[in-house]
Write an enzyme that holds these catalytic residues in place. Structure first.
Site, PDB file in Angstrom:
ATOM      1  N   ARG A 262       0.663  -1.270  -0.106  1.00 26.01           N
ATOM      2  CA  ARG A 262      -0.071   0.160   0.145  1.00 26.01           C
ATOM      3  C   ARG A 262       0.933   1.375  -0.169  1.00 26.01           C
ATOM      4  O   ARG A 262       1.796   1.422   0.816  1.00 26.01           O
ATOM      5  CB  ARG A 262      -0.865   0.070   1.180  1.00 26.01           C
ATOM      6  CG  ARG A 262      -1.988  -1.215   1.144  1.00 26.01           C
ATOM      7  CD  ARG A 262      -3.037  -1.111   2.464  1.00 26.01           C
ATOM      8  NE  ARG A 262      -3.668  -2.371   2.276  1.00 26.01           N
ATOM      9  CZ  ARG A 262      -4.624  -2.635   3.171  1.00 26.01           C
ATOM     10  NH1 ARG A 262      -5.046  -1.633   4.352  1.00 26.01           N
ATOM     11  NH2 ARG A 262      -5.507  -3.717   3.216  1.00 26.01           N
ATOM     12  N   ARG A 277       1.761   0.943  10.078  1.00 28.21           N
ATOM     13  CA  ARG A 277       1.460   1.412   8.691  1.00 28.21           C
ATOM     14  C   ARG A 277       2.575   1.279   7.832  1.00 28.21           C
ATOM     15  O   ARG A 277       3.390   2.339   7.951  1.00 28.21           O
ATOM     16  CB  ARG A 277       0.705   2.872   8.550  1.00 28.21           C
ATOM     17  CG  ARG A 277      -0.211   3.265   7.860  1.00 28.21           C
ATOM     18  CD  ARG A 277      -0.692   4.559   8.019  1.00 28.21           C
ATOM     19  NE  ARG A 277      -1.543   4.734   9.113  1.00 28.21           N
ATOM     20  CZ  ARG A 277      -2.879   4.477   9.213  1.00 28.21           C
ATOM     21  NH1 ARG A 277      -3.378   4.085   8.176  1.00 28.21           N
ATOM     22  NH2 ARG A 277      -3.548   4.450  10.541  1.00 28.21           N
ATOM     23  N   GLU A 349      -6.938  -0.786  15.499  1.00 28.62           N
ATOM     24  CA  GLU A 349      -7.621  -1.500  14.512  1.00 28.62           C
ATOM     25  C   GLU A 349      -6.491  -2.736  14.107  1.00 28.62           C
ATOM     26  O   GLU A 349      -5.480  -2.524  13.669  1.00 28.62           O
ATOM     27  CB  GLU A 349      -7.927  -0.754  13.316  1.00 28.62           C
ATOM     28  CG  GLU A 349      -8.705  -1.868  12.096  1.00 28.62           C
ATOM     29  CD  GLU A 349      -8.457  -1.126  10.920  1.00 28.62           C
ATOM     30  OE1 GLU A 349      -8.836  -1.930   9.987  1.00 28.62           O
ATOM     31  OE2 GLU A 349      -8.498   0.000  11.089  1.00 28.62           O
ATOM     32  N   SER A 352     -10.686  -5.843   9.786  1.00 30.31           N
ATOM     33  CA  SER A 352     -11.884  -4.994   9.292  1.00 30.31           C
ATOM     34  C   SER A 352     -12.734  -6.062   8.519  1.00 30.31           C
ATOM     35  O   SER A 352     -12.386  -6.470   7.321  1.00 30.31           O
ATOM     36  CB  SER A 352     -11.475  -3.843   8.637  1.00 30.31           C
ATOM     37  OG  SER A 352     -12.537  -3.119   8.158  1.00 30.31           O
ATOM     38  N   ARG A 391       0.424  -6.291  12.647  1.00 31.34           N
ATOM     39  CA  ARG A 391      -0.161  -5.570  13.904  1.00 31.34           C
ATOM     40  C   ARG A 391      -0.387  -6.575  14.807  1.00 31.34           C
ATOM     41  O   ARG A 391      -0.379  -6.242  16.077  1.00 31.34           O
ATOM     42  CB  ARG A 391      -1.385  -5.143  13.319  1.00 31.34           C
ATOM     43  CG  ARG A 391      -1.255  -3.809  12.401  1.00 31.34           C
ATOM     44  CD  ARG A 391      -2.532  -3.021  12.276  1.00 31.34           C
ATOM     45  NE  ARG A 391      -2.325  -1.786  11.487  1.00 31.34           N
ATOM     46  CZ  ARG A 391      -3.128  -0.993  11.113  1.00 31.34           C
ATOM     47  NH1 ARG A 391      -4.190  -0.970  11.865  1.00 31.34           N
ATOM     48  NH2 ARG A 391      -2.798   0.243  10.515  1.00 31.34           N
TER      49      ARG A 391
END
Length: 427
Positions: A262, A277, A349, A352, A391
């Protein structure tokens, strides 16, 4: 992707759904474009019908030896040929414009989704476990990793720039163990089939799951005409593109452990230190292809499957129902799972899980043959993280840290660690 007929029949509901997502009402604009398309089709059909009629009249004129009339009719046919070509070009252009307009509109939220403008409108659905606190000052994962001399951001930056990391030794093994543990859990207990999919895909695959055209800046493009997947959702969901499944094959549950890429174009200044991230990371993805009647239950099953990972690792978390203004582009409803990070003193988070209805299926033309014999219907698609490996590593480091900077290996991961029970600094 929307069915224009549904918008025409449910214009008020369509605009209401967009307003809940803080978007302008678009039914009037879209339907006006569709009216233009319809008019162009009617014009083309009228020209074609007149051309067919003239062909018959020419034959009749020739049979009657009326050459003057035959020549006049042939001249009209020649003129119609140009008109027909123009009408067909207009029809093609208007269809492309309508498709482009529909492709840029986000999915309509389900009625059960709370209405809100941003993350402040999200609702806590349930909480599991007690957030861990220590009798010493908890460190964040990057301080722990660097203290162990097993997490190296500096060397990674020399070769690749910011938002990359090198994990070493026992820490690298722990990261690998987490991914393998997740795959074994999902395939062994949760009913998913393991897939090893491509990491490079074409434009149409990214379009099918909604990354293109709207989110191109968040992706990595590879010449000549490939994209690196931002999540295995793209590859796994596109496995059913342009296909017609039997209803008895559904629900189809698949999972994959892949690298993801990403650009994080919209995240400047956020989580610039650490592994939260990154441009490249590993994730175990869950994807389900279901009938419309199955999709709600499958959404709960998928979320529970992701939760089970955290439960077995003994990590406290909460499940959030995202509000209309915080959901992803293709989602009808989304649950976010947030894990407790003692080093940050907050929930973050880690997964999701979204149900997309037939939104992606229409973009991919993915259907199933109904068992009742009532034709072919679009499937429903669901996707979720089960979980983000990096994560999860962050959460394990922060929740299982010790006062001396070492990290105890959770019992669920011991079978994958070759006898290593604690991550400690070597030497």
């Amino acid at each position: 992707m929307y069915d224009i007929r549904w918008i025409r029949e449910n214009a008020a509901l369509f605009d209401q759904g967009l307003s809940h997502r803080s978007a302008e009402p678009l039914s009037a604009i879209v339907l006006a474009k569709d009216d233009e398309r319809r008019a162009a089709i009617a014009l083309s059909q009228s020209a074609q019908e007149r051309r067919n009629a003239l062909s018959k009249e020419i034959g009749q004129a020739i049979a009657a030896k009326d050459q003057a009339r035959a020549d006049a009719l042939k001249a009209e046919v020649a003129a119609l040929k140009d008109r027909l070509a123009d009408a067909e070009a207009l029809e093609k252009r208007l269809i492309a414009e309508l498709d482009a307009a529909l492709a840029a509109i986000p999915n309509t939220p389900l009625e059960s989704v709370p209405v809100g403008a941003d993350e402040h409108g999200n609702v806590v659905t349930r909480v599991w476990g007690e957030p861990k606190h220590f009798d010493f000052e908890a460190k964040q994962h990057f301080d722990l990793g660097e203290g162990l001399e097993m997490m190296d951001f500096e060397t990674a930056a020399k070769m690749s720039g910011a938002r990359f990391v090198i994990n070493k030794g026992h820490l690298a093994r722990l990261e690998r163990a987490i991914g393998q543990f997740m795959l074994d859990l999902h395939t062994g207990e949760n009913g998913y089939t393991e897939i090893n999919p491509p990491l490079l895909v074409k434009d149409h695959a990214m379009f099918g799951t909604g990354q293109l055209p709207k989110f191109a800046e968040d992706l990595f493009h590879v010449e000549p005409d490939f994209w690196l997947i931002p999540t295995a959702e793209v590859s796994l969901t596109n496995m059913v593109r342009e296909s017609i499944l039997d209803e008895k094959e559904l629900p189809m549950r698949v999972t994959a452990l892949t690298h993801c890429f990403r650009a994080e174009a919209g995240s400047a200044g956020r989580d610039t230190r650490g592994m939260i991230r990154q441009h490249q990371f590993q994730k175990v993805e869950l994807v389900t292809i279901a009938t419309p009647e199955q999709s709600a239950a499958e959404h709960e099953h998928m979320t529970a499957s992701a939760e089970k990972v955290l439960q077995k690792l003994g990590l406290a978390y909460r499940v959030m129902t995202l509000c209309t203004g915080d959901m992803g582009f293709g989602a009808q409803k989304t649950y976010d799972i947030e894990v407790w990070l003692p080093g940050q003193g907050m929930y973050r988070e880690i997964s999701s899980c979204s149900v997309c209805g037939d939104f992606q299926a229409r973009r991919m033309n993915a259907r199933f043959k109904a068992a009742d014999g009532n034709g072919n219907r679009f499937v429903h698609t669901l996707n979720g993280s089960g979980l983000a490996v990096g994560r999860t590593l962050v959460a394990v480091l922060e929740n299982y840290q010790n006062a001396d900077g070492s990290v105890t290996v959770p019992s669920a991961l011991l079978p994958y660690m070759g006898g290593i029970t604690k991550i400690e600094k070597v030497g």
